[in-house]
Scaffold this motif. Structure first.
Motif, PDB file in Angstrom:
ATOM      1  N   HIS A 259       0.815  -1.226   0.000  1.00  0.00           N
ATOM      2  CA  HIS A 259       0.000   0.000   0.000  1.00  0.00           C
ATOM      3  C   HIS A 259       0.842   1.267   0.000  1.00  0.00           C
ATOM      4  N   GLU A 260       2.096   1.155   0.367  1.00  0.00           N
ATOM      5  CA  GLU A 260       2.963   2.346   0.362  1.00  0.00           C
ATOM      6  C   GLU A 260       3.489   2.655  -1.037  1.00  0.00           C
ATOM      7  N   GLN A 261       3.212   1.780  -2.000  1.00  0.00           N
ATOM      8  CA  GLN A 261       3.857   1.955  -3.308  1.00  0.00           C
ATOM      9  C   GLN A 261       3.532   3.280  -4.005  1.00  0.00           C
ATOM     10  N   PRO A 262       2.297   3.784  -3.924  1.00  0.00           N
ATOM     11  CA  PRO A 262       2.085   5.090  -4.567  1.00  0.00           C
ATOM     12  C   PRO A 262       3.050   6.145  -4.014  1.00  0.00           C
ATOM     13  N   ARG A 263       3.210   6.164  -2.698  1.00  0.00           N
ATOM     14  CA  ARG A 263       4.121   7.128  -2.062  1.00  0.00           C
ATOM     15  C   ARG A 263       5.576   6.850  -2.442  1.00  0.00           C
ATOM     16  N   ALA A 264       5.943   5.575  -2.436  1.00  0.00           N
ATOM     17  CA  ALA A 264       7.342   5.216  -2.680  1.00  0.00           C
ATOM     18  C   ALA A 264       7.750   5.566  -4.117  1.00  0.00           C
ATOM     19  N   VAL A 265       6.866   5.264  -5.057  1.00  0.00           N
ATOM     20  CA  VAL A 265       7.149   5.572  -6.465  1.00  0.00           C
ATOM     21  C   VAL A 265       7.240   7.095  -6.638  1.00  0.00           C
ATOM     22  N   ARG A 266       6.310   7.790  -5.999  1.00  0.00           N
ATOM     23  CA  ARG A 266       6.302   9.256  -6.118  1.00  0.00           C
ATOM     24  C   ARG A 266       7.589   9.852  -5.544  1.00  0.00           C
ATOM     25  N   ASP A 267       8.015   9.339  -4.409  1.00  0.00           N
ATOM     26  CA  ASP A 267       9.242   9.867  -3.800  1.00  0.00           C
ATOM     27  C   ASP A 267      10.470   9.543  -4.655  1.00  0.00           C
ATOM     28  N   THR A 268      10.358   8.533  -5.500  1.00  0.00           N
ATOM     29  CA  THR A 268      11.503   8.182  -6.348  1.00  0.00           C
ATOM     30  C   THR A 268      11.597   9.100  -7.565  1.00  0.00           C
ATOM     31  N   PHE A 269      10.455   9.578  -8.059  1.00  0.00           N
ATOM     32  CA  PHE A 269      10.577  10.498  -9.214  1.00  0.00           C
ATOM     33  C   PHE A 269      10.518  11.971  -8.815  1.00  0.00           C
ATOM     34  N   ASN A 270       9.939  12.255  -7.634  1.00  0.00           N
ATOM     35  CA  ASN A 270       9.816  13.664  -7.242  1.00  0.00           C
ATOM     36  C   ASN A 270      11.174  14.326  -7.104  1.00  0.00           C
ATOM     37  N   GLY A 271      11.273  15.532  -7.574  1.00  0.00           N
ATOM     38  CA  GLY A 271      12.530  16.273  -7.460  1.00  0.00           C
ATOM     39  C   GLY A 271      13.556  15.861  -8.491  1.00  0.00           C
ATOM     40  N   ARG A 272      13.211  14.904  -9.355  1.00  0.00           N
ATOM     41  CA  ARG A 272      14.163  14.447 -10.378  1.00  0.00           C
ATOM     42  C   ARG A 272      13.640  14.665 -11.796  1.00  0.00           C
ATOM     43  N   MET A 273      12.355  14.950 -11.904  1.00  0.00           N
ATOM     44  CA  MET A 273      11.714  15.004 -13.211  1.00  0.00           C
ATOM     45  C   MET A 273      11.170  16.411 -13.414  1.00  0.00           C
ATOM     46  N   PHE A 274      11.636  17.109 -14.438  1.00  0.00           N
ATOM     47  CA  PHE A 274      11.191  18.489 -14.643  1.00  0.00           C
ATOM     48  C   PHE A 274      10.529  18.589 -16.020  1.00  0.00           C
ATOM     49  N   GLU A 275       9.199  18.559 -16.006  1.00  0.00           N
ATOM     50  CA  GLU A 275       8.449  18.457 -17.256  1.00  0.00           C
ATOM     51  C   GLU A 275       8.672  19.654 -18.177  1.00  0.00           C
ATOM     52  N   GLU A 276       8.729  20.842 -17.592  1.00  0.00           N
ATOM     53  CA  GLU A 276       8.799  22.032 -18.446  1.00  0.00           C
ATOM     54  C   GLU A 276      10.004  21.990 -19.366  1.00  0.00           C
ATOM     55  N   SER A 277      11.147  21.606 -18.802  1.00  0.00           N
ATOM     56  CA  SER A 277      12.363  21.545 -19.619  1.00  0.00           C
ATOM     57  C   SER A 277      12.616  20.128 -20.130  1.00  0.00           C
ATOM     58  N   ALA A 278      11.757  19.183 -19.773  1.00  0.00           N
ATOM     59  CA  ALA A 278      11.906  17.759 -20.133  1.00  0.00           C
ATOM     60  C   ALA A 278      13.244  17.203 -19.648  1.00  0.00           C
ATOM     61  N   GLN A 279      13.694  17.670 -18.463  1.00  0.00           N
ATOM     62  CA  GLN A 279      15.002  17.219 -17.967  1.00  0.00           C
ATOM     63  C   GLN A 279      14.870  16.315 -16.749  1.00  0.00           C
ATOM     64  N   ILE A 280      15.833  15.422 -16.649  1.00  0.00           N
ATOM     65  CA  ILE A 280      15.941  14.547 -15.480  1.00  0.00           C
ATOM     66  C   ILE A 280      17.163  15.002 -14.698  1.00  0.00           C
ATOM     67  N   TYR A 281      17.012  15.041 -13.374  1.00  0.00           N
ATOM     68  CA  TYR A 281      18.127  15.468 -12.537  1.00  0.00           C
ATOM     69  C   TYR A 281      18.391  14.394 -11.474  1.00  0.00           C
ATOM     70  N   PHE A 282      19.601  13.810 -11.502  1.00  0.00           N
ATOM     71  CA  PHE A 282      19.998  12.844 -10.466  1.00  0.00           C
ATOM     72  C   PHE A 282      21.139  13.480  -9.682  1.00  0.00           C
ATOM     73  N   ASN A 283      20.939  13.731  -8.375  1.00  0.00           N
ATOM     74  CA  ASN A 283      22.028  14.453  -7.685  1.00  0.00           C
ATOM     75  C   ASN A 283      23.237  13.581  -7.355  1.00  0.00           C
ATOM     76  N   ASP A 284      23.091  12.252  -7.378  1.00  0.00           N
ATOM     77  CA  ASP A 284      24.245  11.407  -7.059  1.00  0.00           C
ATOM     78  C   ASP A 284      24.791  10.683  -8.281  1.00  0.00           C
ATOM     79  N   LEU A 285      24.439  11.159  -9.444  1.00  0.00           N
ATOM     80  CA  LEU A 285      24.887  10.459 -10.657  1.00  0.00           C
ATOM     81  C   LEU A 285      25.477  11.471 -11.633  1.00  0.00           C
TER      82      LEU A 285
END
Ligand code: F6R
Length: 611
Positions: A259-285
């Motif tokens: 049941h935590e999967q909606p939250r877990a998936v969201r926390d995995t993409f949040n802050g990394r996916m920027f739709e306006e510029s279509a960019q992905i940001y990984f701070n440790d990669l």
């Protein structure tokens, strides 16, 4: 994930905060801290690592007070060290904030505040909140109104607790995503990430809903909605014991984690996916377009469920990268004399980051000059320490031995990586934007499955629980899900199950099919849909019992199958995140029906640190 506690009342606050944080330890953390307000103003003590480190520091400080907050941090933005540990302060040191989740627009906010002269001391996204409140207080606004205005500026998913040392006695707590509960006591009120730390003080609990915030002092708690309207909600009486509280009322950790999967998936993409510029940001990669241009092949190394995630990853990355992708078991890789050189990118997939076979394979790859990245759920785990880059899956600690949310967040990480590779290769922006839009919808779609299919799946589990064998079928991206569905069932129900590519069935396993064999098939609308339907007709012609996971409203499948489990439609590369959820629930309810120990299945360990 981070643990939060806030207290206002008559007791000595330090033991309340430390006791509460101990009850939240199971959520996992890498540092901890508390803030106490007393005659000396706000005093903050923080420490890297375990709570015992914080306690040792507190022994030296002899802090007292009856108003404060405490936090255990599971790092997302910034390293897991003392400086990034919560609570975080504004420039004056009076406004103090703790936080769980991700503030997505922290970067523009931070830039704006820095221009206005605010000095930031940490790498966290959280610190912006303290400075935003400070900015308003400086302009003459009262603390509570400053919080109200600040909340309207924040984007993302967060649970926040905020206090102002110059207005002692008032705590404000806000929820937009992660859980936050308020315990109503006698002459005391207490706020926390879940009910476990509250039970020692009260059983009267208010659950905050998304968009709501609570203002608590010693006597009262008032709840408001996002438009600042009063919310009247009677408290719930919680009768759970401490163990039930850790499972948030779920019967098993596995069910809670499903049941935590909606939250877990969201926390995995949040802050990394920027739709306006279509960019992905990984701070440790750090993988630049130049680095990528040198990569000629990718090898994925993993075990068990993580290996299945790797197989889905192969589909996604091969399509994005147009270079060969191999997927190996950790236990096979280093003994097969693999072809590795400086143009090889090796991706270790391991939720624990400690699996001996996976690590041994990664070590071998590194020794032979490969570039190494890890998809991992545990900050600072062995696999991450040896890698050139890491993509953390922010699933939070997984306690059930059978992996569920760790798997769906690994699939999320692979999808983000595939978008990132498309970006590095300069591919069409519109495809990436569409992918990001679909990704953002996935948590809602998982919630939809849980809401509309769980009871139905429980009934199916009762119907089929006495079968001695199961066959799971899928093609393309769903073939690894057939393997994963079979593995889940084997692990926790001890029923023999096999996963197979549907098209391969006629080359052998078809001999098994008779009226006693349940066949769980995934047949959503992908380019191989018609082929899967033909394979299912072969099952039906031999009287096999067909349970089909299909798109909502698929009448063709409804006519063919004995039972259907409908899931919402999404683009093909994201479908596995949805199609695996019914297989997890089916395994769970069959094991429950058979009276098995779901969270601690026999012979299995959560982290396999031996070869
Ligand atoms: C199955 C499961 C295991 C793990 C495997 C690798 O439910 O959890 O198959 O996936 O032992 O573990 P990690 O991902 O920690 O390397």
């Amino acid at each position: 994930m981070c643990g939060i506690i806030g207290y206002v009342g008559t007791r000595d606050v330090v033991p309340v905060l430390i006791g509460g944080l101990k009850k939240l330890e199971y959520r996992g953390y890498d540092s901890a801290g508390i803030a106490v307000v007393n005659g000396n103003g706000v005093e903050v003590v923080r420490a890297e690592g375990k709570l015992s480190n914080l306690e040792a520091k507190l022994d030296d400080r002899k802090l007292h007070g009856s108003f404060g907050m405490g936090h255990t941090r599971w790092a997302t933005h910034g390293k897991p060290n003392e400086n990034n540990a919560h609570p975080h302060r504004d420039c004056t040191g009076q406004v103090v904030v703790i936080h769980n989740g991700i503030i997505e627009n922290f970067l523009p906010l931070k830039q704006r505040l820095q221009k206005a002269g605010h000095e930031f001391k940490t790498e966290t996204d959280t610190e912006v909140v303290a400075h935003l409140i400070e900015e308003r207080i400086k302009g003459g606004t009262k603390f509570v109104d400053a919080v109200r205005q600040t909340l309207k500026e924040l984007e993302g998913h967060f649970a926040l607790v905020m206090i102002d040392g110059s207005e002692p006695g008032t705590i404000v707590a806000a929820k937009q995503g992660p859980p936050l509960v308020v315990g109503l006591g006698e002459n005391e009120n207490i706020i926390a990430s879940d009910v476990a730390p509250l039970l020692a003080y009260t059983r009267n609990i208010i659950y905050l809903e998304d968009g709501e915030y609570a203002i608590a002092d010693q006597q009262n708690v008032r709840v408001f909605d996002k438009n600042d309207n009063d919310v009247t909600r009677p408290p719930k009486k919680i009768l759970w014991d401490a163990v039930m509280a850790e499972k948030e009322g779920y019967r098993h950790y596995m069910l809670k984690e499903i049941h935590e999967q909606p939250r877990a998936v969201r926390d995995t993409f949040n802050g990394r996916m920027f739709e306006e510029s279509a960019q992905i940001y990984f701070n440790d990669l750090q993988l630049t377009a130049d680095d990528w241009a040198k990569i000629k092949k990718v090898q994925v190394i993993a075990c068990g469920t993580s290996w299945h995630a790797g197989l889905v990853g192969k589909f996604l990355l091969e399509d994005a990268a147009r270079i060969p992708i191999e997927v190996d078991y950790g236990s096979e890789y280093r003994y097969r004399n693999p072809i590795i050189d400086g143009s090889t990118l090796v991706i270790g997939v391991t939720q624990s980051g400690e699996t001996a076979d996976t690590i041994a394979g990664m070590q071998e790859a590194k020794r032979q000059g490969a570039k190494l990245i890890t998809i991992c759920n545990v900050i600072g785990a062995a696999a991450t320490r040896m890698s050139d880059g890491v993509i953390y899956t922010n699933a939070g600690p997984e306690i059930g031995v059978a992996s569920t949310k760790a798997f769906t967040t690994q699939l999320t990480a692979f999808y983000l990586l595939s978008l990132y590779i498309r970006e590095l290769r300069g591919e069409d922006v519109s495809v990436r934007k569409q992918g990001m839009h679909e990704m953002r919808m996935i948590p809602h779609r998982i919630e939809h499955i849980l809401k509309h299919q769980e009871q139905h799946i429980e009934r199916l589990a009762h119907k089929y629980a006495n079968s001695t064998d199961f066959l799971f079928l899928g093609r393309g991206v769903h073939y690894p899900i057939a393997l994963e569905g079979a593995l889940k069932l084997k692990e926790i129900s001890y029923i023999h199950a096999e996963g197979y590519p549907a098209g391969e069935m006629k080359h052998g396993p078809i001999a098994l099919i008779d009226e006693n064999l349940p066949v769980v098939a995934i047949a959503t609308k992908t380019p191989v849909y018609d082929k899967v339907v033909s394979n299912l007709q072969e099952v039906k012609a031999r009287d096999g019992k067909l349970i089909v996971i299909c798109d909502e409203g698929d009448e063709e499948i409804a006519k063919l199958a004995d039972d259907v489990i409908e899931i919402p439609h999404t683009i093909e590369p994201l479908q596995p995140i949805l199609s695996v959820v019914p297989t997890q629930l089916l395994a769970y309810y069959i094991a429950l029906r058979l009276g098995k120990d779901v969270d601690q299945p026999r012979n299995l360990a959560k982290s396999v640190t031996v070869e």
